[in-house]
Design a protein around this motif. Structure first.
Motif, PDB file in Angstrom:
ATOM      1  N   VAL A 177       0.835  -1.202   0.000  1.00  0.00           N
ATOM      2  CA  VAL A 177       0.000   0.000   0.000  1.00  0.00           C
ATOM      3  C   VAL A 177       0.871   1.254   0.000  1.00  0.00           C
ATOM      4  CG1 VAL A 177      -1.694   1.312   1.322  1.00  0.00           C
ATOM      5  CG2 VAL A 177      -1.943  -1.164   1.092  1.00  0.00           C
ATOM      6  N   GLY A 178       1.931   1.249   0.849  1.00  0.00           N
ATOM      7  CA  GLY A 178       2.799   2.422   0.904  1.00  0.00           C
ATOM      8  C   GLY A 178       3.529   2.663  -0.404  1.00  0.00           C
ATOM      9  N   GLY A 179       4.132   1.599  -0.966  1.00  0.00           N
ATOM     10  CA  GLY A 179       4.841   1.760  -2.232  1.00  0.00           C
ATOM     11  C   GLY A 179       3.909   2.154  -3.357  1.00  0.00           C
ATOM     12  N   GLY A 180       2.727   1.504  -3.396  1.00  0.00           N
ATOM     13  CA  GLY A 180       1.767   1.858  -4.437  1.00  0.00           C
ATOM     14  C   GLY A 180       1.303   3.290  -4.319  1.00  0.00           C
ATOM     15  N   GLY A 181       1.131   3.745  -3.065  1.00  0.00           N
ATOM     16  CA  GLY A 181       0.720   5.129  -2.878  1.00  0.00           C
ATOM     17  C   GLY A 181       1.775   6.109  -3.358  1.00  0.00           C
ATOM     18  N   TYR A 182       3.064   5.783  -3.062  1.00  0.00           N
ATOM     19  CA  TYR A 182       4.142   6.684  -3.484  1.00  0.00           C
ATOM     20  C   TYR A 182       4.235   6.773  -4.994  1.00  0.00           C
ATOM     21  CZ  TYR A 182       8.848   8.322  -4.457  1.00  0.00           C
ATOM     22  OH  TYR A 182       9.926   8.992  -4.969  1.00  0.00           O
ATOM     23  N   TYR A 183       4.248   5.597  -5.646  1.00  0.00           N
ATOM     24  CA  TYR A 183       4.353   5.601  -7.104  1.00  0.00           C
ATOM     25  C   TYR A 183       3.096   6.177  -7.747  1.00  0.00           C
ATOM     26  CZ  TYR A 183       8.646   2.916  -6.880  1.00  0.00           C
ATOM     27  OH  TYR A 183       9.934   2.511  -6.642  1.00  0.00           O
ATOM     28  N   GLY A 184       1.965   5.927  -7.109  1.00  0.00           N
ATOM     29  CA  GLY A 184       0.741   6.519  -7.630  1.00  0.00           C
ATOM     30  C   GLY A 184       0.775   8.037  -7.562  1.00  0.00           C
ATOM     31  N   TYR A 185       1.284   8.548  -6.432  1.00  0.00           N
ATOM     32  CA  TYR A 185       1.395   9.997  -6.288  1.00  0.00           C
ATOM     33  C   TYR A 185       2.380  10.557  -7.317  1.00  0.00           C
ATOM     34  CZ  TYR A 185       2.966  14.469  -4.395  1.00  0.00           C
ATOM     35  OH  TYR A 185       3.315  15.776  -4.252  1.00  0.00           O
ATOM     36  N   SER A 186       3.511   9.870  -7.506  1.00  0.00           N
ATOM     37  CA  SER A 186       4.501  10.345  -8.472  1.00  0.00           C
ATOM     38  C   SER A 186       3.922  10.362  -9.878  1.00  0.00           C
ATOM     39  CB  SER A 186       5.752   9.462  -8.424  1.00  0.00           C
ATOM     40  OG  SER A 186       6.325   9.491  -7.127  1.00  0.00           O
ATOM     41  N   TYR A 187       3.166   9.290 -10.208  1.00  0.00           N
ATOM     42  CA  TYR A 187       2.578   9.210 -11.551  1.00  0.00           C
ATOM     43  C   TYR A 187       1.561  10.324 -11.772  1.00  0.00           C
ATOM     44  CZ  TYR A 187      -0.365   7.611 -15.376  1.00  0.00           C
ATOM     45  OH  TYR A 187      -1.086   7.545 -16.530  1.00  0.00           O
ATOM     46  N   LEU A 188       0.677  10.520 -10.778  1.00  0.00           N
ATOM     47  CA  LEU A 188      -0.340  11.559 -10.923  1.00  0.00           C
ATOM     48  C   LEU A 188       0.287  12.943 -11.007  1.00  0.00           C
ATOM     49  CD1 LEU A 188      -3.040  10.238  -8.420  1.00  0.00           C
ATOM     50  CD2 LEU A 188      -3.093  10.146 -10.918  1.00  0.00           C
ATOM     51  N   LYS A 189       1.357  13.143 -10.201  1.00  0.00           N
ATOM     52  CA  LYS A 189       2.022  14.442 -10.242  1.00  0.00           C
ATOM     53  C   LYS A 189       2.652  14.695 -11.605  1.00  0.00           C
ATOM     54  CE  LYS A 189       5.630  17.174  -8.014  1.00  0.00           C
ATOM     55  NZ  LYS A 189       6.680  17.195  -6.967  1.00  0.00           N
ATOM     56  N   ALA A 190       3.343  13.651 -12.144  1.00  0.00           N
ATOM     57  CA  ALA A 190       3.977  13.810 -13.449  1.00  0.00           C
ATOM     58  C   ALA A 190       2.954  13.926 -14.570  1.00  0.00           C
ATOM     59  CB  ALA A 190       4.932  12.648 -13.718  1.00  0.00           C
ATOM     60  N   ARG A 191       1.809  13.263 -14.362  1.00  0.00           N
ATOM     61  CA  ARG A 191       0.806  13.207 -15.438  1.00  0.00           C
ATOM     62  C   ARG A 191      -0.060  14.461 -15.486  1.00  0.00           C
ATOM     63  NH1 ARG A 191      -1.787  13.201 -19.232  1.00  0.00           N
ATOM     64  NH2 ARG A 191      -2.945  11.536 -20.280  1.00  0.00           N
ATOM     65  N   PHE A 192      -0.443  14.958 -14.340  1.00  0.00           N
ATOM     66  CA  PHE A 192      -1.431  16.028 -14.316  1.00  0.00           C
ATOM     67  C   PHE A 192      -0.911  17.344 -13.738  1.00  0.00           C
ATOM     68  CE2 PHE A 192      -3.792  12.003 -14.041  1.00  0.00           C
ATOM     69  CZ  PHE A 192      -4.548  12.110 -15.195  1.00  0.00           C
ATOM     70  N   ALA A 193       0.162  17.305 -12.950  1.00  0.00           N
ATOM     71  CA  ALA A 193       0.635  18.545 -12.333  1.00  0.00           C
ATOM     72  C   ALA A 193       1.323  19.423 -13.375  1.00  0.00           C
ATOM     73  CB  ALA A 193       1.600  18.241 -11.192  1.00  0.00           C
ATOM     74  N   THR A 194       1.248  20.725 -13.209  1.00  0.00           N
ATOM     75  CA  THR A 194       1.883  21.680 -14.112  1.00  0.00           C
ATOM     76  C   THR A 194       3.374  21.765 -13.787  1.00  0.00           C
ATOM     77  OG1 THR A 194      -0.156  22.949 -14.225  1.00  0.00           O
ATOM     78  CG2 THR A 194       1.869  24.055 -14.921  1.00  0.00           C
ATOM     79  N   ALA A 195       4.217  21.594 -14.830  1.00  0.00           N
ATOM     80  CA  ALA A 195       5.664  21.630 -14.626  1.00  0.00           C
ATOM     81  C   ALA A 195       6.107  23.040 -14.292  1.00  0.00           C
ATOM     82  CB  ALA A 195       6.372  21.127 -15.884  1.00  0.00           C
ATOM     83  N   GLU A 196       7.140  23.129 -13.469  1.00  0.00           N
ATOM     84  CA  GLU A 196       7.683  24.424 -13.094  1.00  0.00           C
ATOM     85  C   GLU A 196       8.318  25.085 -14.316  1.00  0.00           C
ATOM     86  OE1 GLU A 196      10.359  23.990  -9.890  1.00  0.00           O
ATOM     87  OE2 GLU A 196       8.931  22.953  -8.582  1.00  0.00           O
ATOM     88  N   ASP A 197       8.100  26.395 -14.436  1.00  0.00           N
ATOM     89  CA  ASP A 197       8.601  27.100 -15.609  1.00  0.00           C
ATOM     90  C   ASP A 197       8.823  28.569 -15.249  1.00  0.00           C
ATOM     91  OD1 ASP A 197       9.444  27.617 -18.132  1.00  0.00           O
ATOM     92  OD2 ASP A 197       7.510  27.311 -19.125  1.00  0.00           O
ATOM     93  N   TYR A 198       9.792  29.169 -15.970  1.00  0.00           N
ATOM     94  CA  TYR A 198      10.021  30.605 -15.834  1.00  0.00           C
ATOM     95  C   TYR A 198       9.195  31.341 -16.885  1.00  0.00           C
ATOM     96  CZ  TYR A 198      14.112  29.257 -13.048  1.00  0.00           C
ATOM     97  OH  TYR A 198      14.938  28.729 -12.104  1.00  0.00           O
ATOM     98  N   ALA A 199       9.227  32.674 -16.795  1.00  0.00           N
ATOM     99  CA  ALA A 199       8.515  33.512 -17.761  1.00  0.00           C
ATOM    100  C   ALA A 199       9.496  34.503 -18.375  1.00  0.00           C
ATOM    101  CB  ALA A 199       7.372  34.263 -17.077  1.00  0.00           C
ATOM    102  N   GLY A 200       9.307  34.772 -19.679  1.00  0.00           N
ATOM    103  CA  GLY A 200      10.119  35.783 -20.336  1.00  0.00           C
ATOM    104  C   GLY A 200      11.321  35.226 -21.067  1.00  0.00           C
ATOM    105  N   GLU A 201      12.154  36.133 -21.550  1.00  0.00           N
ATOM    106  CA  GLU A 201      13.310  35.793 -22.379  1.00  0.00           C
ATOM    107  C   GLU A 201      14.585  35.580 -21.575  1.00  0.00           C
ATOM    108  OE1 GLU A 201      13.116  35.295 -25.599  1.00  0.00           O
ATOM    109  OE2 GLU A 201      10.975  35.743 -25.607  1.00  0.00           O
TER     110      GLU A 201
END
Length: 583
Positions: free
Chosen positions: A240-264
């Protein structure tokens, strides 16, 4: 089943019982109306009918048993016989009267009785059947050798000292324990066998399984159960713990907005080198480490969204820190932004010097001056630059390739890198060892031939034929051009131009060691920087005997072996040139 007085219900039987499966009659037939092995006292059987006694002789016991079974003839009550009487009756029927008399003298072991009821072993049937004469007994080819005290008699394995134990009465039979259930140590020095044995003596076997032990009891079993439960619980927690961690990582990579800067970006430009064969992910990692983009995910997403995102070339890019991923991708997909110097094959040194000055922001002529001053210190091979008539010792040694430019780059550092690349390539192709095989004086002349091939050939397909023309015109037997190459490219090298329309009269009158219209043989040195294909062609000419060539349309080169063929094509070329110039 009804053997040996048992009921018709299914009962287990000892697999080593010799009478199991009706084998105790020594292959003799079943008598009509008489059940095998004595029968059940409670069953009814018909009296014997003599007309069926001789129907199936001894050699065919199995057919008789199969055809006349107790299902085909309902059984009637029959009188009970003692074992001796049954055996005597059997002997009389089979013609063994004498053996029957001897059998009477054999002492019989007492038979056990159970529940006030005699237990019939089935031996009495032999007595009853012994009186019948078997006409095939002596000639039976399948007869078995005597195994008992009398010929043709099967031993009574229930009456000897080594006998099998008699069948257990139905009321006292118990199922055998499962062989897979082995006694095990209860752990911690506790033996559970005594407790299980005492439990099995209780009515019903001490459990609800109807007399069969199906489990273990005692402290050891409880401890093992607790340990098993603990292991299962730990395994579930880990899953359960491992599945939760990998599940969280997958959801974060799949749906979370990647960090990015703005401008030139901000600050001064930072040179970032992208190695050859780099994937977008590797590029993103390099940019993130340099502080250019905020995350690898943002860069790869921006490159995937840009139509030119997958065409980013390796090299050095002058980027700024904290650029948005989209801005970084846009910058890197612009070839003019790539901080490199690309040297095309066949390029002359004067043009290379200008490229270096422009890229490094130097004043015109800076690199050329350094090249002339530091030529001997840039890594040229010993066989290069020995001819005093050479216009530029570095000509032919600024190898065509793409060179990365960084903030630390200088004209001298770039020239050294180009010379090193040329020297390595010439050594790889074996230029120094092939010179004498080609009839040339030194390896530098091989590079000179390659530079002429690269300058005169329109396409790589022309290079080997062009190399053949050079070597054929250098031959002493050449009385057509008198060992003159007459290449327009040498005249243009002197003039630092690339014109095809010039005065042939003036070219033939210009006295210059590089002018092949005026001098015989090769010029003192190369007239450009040949590429791989031109060098290879100079080392391996076509061998087709070509002496002349001309490009009538300016795109395709035609090669000929005779001057007449060449002159015809040359006149055609001049006519086209007049029409093009309006003359």
């Amino acid at each position: 089943m009804t053997e040996y007085g048992r009921g018709r219900g299914s009962e287990p039987w000892h697999p080593e019982d010799p009478l199991y499966g009706d084998q105790g009659w020594t292959a003799h037939q079943t008598q009509q109306g008489q059940p095998p092995h004595g029968g059940d006292p409670q069953q009814q059987a018909y009296p014997q009918e003599p007309q069926y006694q001789q129907q199936y002789p001894a050699p065919y016991p199995q057919q008789a048993q199969q055809q006349y079974t107790e299902q085909q003839y309902p059984q009637q009550p029959q009188p009970q016989y003692t074992e001796q009487q049954q055996y005597q009756q059997y002997a009389e029927q089979q013609g063994y009267a004498q053996q029957a008399q001897q059998a009477q003298q054999v002492p019989q072991a007492p038979q056990p009785a159970y529940d006030q009821q005699s237990w019939d072993t089935g031996q009495g049937q032999y007595v009853a059947a012994a009186v019948q004469v078997d006409p095939y007994a002596a000639a039976d080819p399948y007869a078995q050798p005597p195994a008992g005290a009398f010929p043709g008699e099967a031993p009574d394995l229930y009456t000897t000292a080594e006998a099998y134990p008699p069948p257990t009465p139905p009321g006292l039979r118990h199922l055998e324990p499962d062989p897979a259930e082995e006694w095990q140590d209860g752990g911690a020095g506790t033996d559970t066998r005594e407790a299980d044995a005492e439990e099995s003596l209780l009515p019903g076997g001490g459990d609800d399984s109807g007399g069969r032990r199906t489990g273990r009891s005692g402290k050891g079993r409880k401890e093992r159960s607790r340990a098993a439960c603990l292991i299962v619980a730990l395994a579930l927690v880990g899953v359960v713990g491992g599945g939760g961690y990998y599940g969280y990582s997958y959801l974060k990579a799949r749906f979370a907005t990647a960090e990015d800067y703005a401008g030139e970006g901000t600050g001064e430009p930072v040179d970032v080198e992208i190695p050859p064969n780099s994937s977008l992910t590797r590029m993103g990692n390099i940019l993130k480490e340099k502080g250019i983009v905020a995350s690898v995910e943002a860069f790869t997403a921006a490159a995937g969204a840009n139509p030119k995102g997958k065409s980013i070339q390796p090299g050095v890019y002058p980027l700024r820190k904290k650029m948005s991923a989209a801005a970084a991708v846009t910058f890197m997909t612009d070839p003019t932004k790539l901080n490199v110097i690309t040297i095309p094959e066949g390029k002359r040194n004067v043009d290379v010097y200008k490229l270096i000055d422009t890229r490094l922001g130097k004043s015109e002529g800076t690199t050329e001056e350094i090249a002339k001053r530091e030529a001997k210190n840039l890594g040229l091979p010993a066989w290069a630059g020995n001819n005093p008539k050479i216009m530029d010792p570095l000509e032919g040694f600024l190898f065509p390739a793409r060179y990365d430019v960084s903030q630390d780059s200088t004209p001298e550092s770039l020239l050294k890198q180009m010379v090193k690349n040329a020297t390595d390539k010439y050594g790889e192709l074996g230029v120094e060892g092939k010179a004498k095989e080609l009839g040339l004086e030194n390896p530098l002349q091989v590079i000179t031939v390659a530079s002429l091939v690269n300058a005169e050939g329109k396409h790589h397909e022309d290079f080997r034929k062009m190399s053949e023309v050079v070597y054929n015109r250098l031959k002493k037997t050449n009385d057509v051009t008198n060992q003159k190459l007459e290449f327009d490219s040498t005249y243009n090298y002197i003039k630092k131009s690339s014109e095809i329309n010039f005065s042939l009269k003036e070219a033939r009158a210009l006295d210059n060691p590089y002018n092949t219209h005026f001098v015989k043989g090769l010029p003192p040195g190369p007239i450009g920087n040949p590429g791989d294909e031109a060098i290879t062609a100079a080392l391996a000419p076509d061998g087709g005997g070509w002496m002349f060539f001309v490009s009538v349309d300016g795109k395709t080169t035609t090669f000929t072996k005779t001057y007449e063929e060449h002159q015809k094509l040359a006149d055609e070329f001049l006519e086209r040139q007049k029409q093009k110039n309006g003359g």
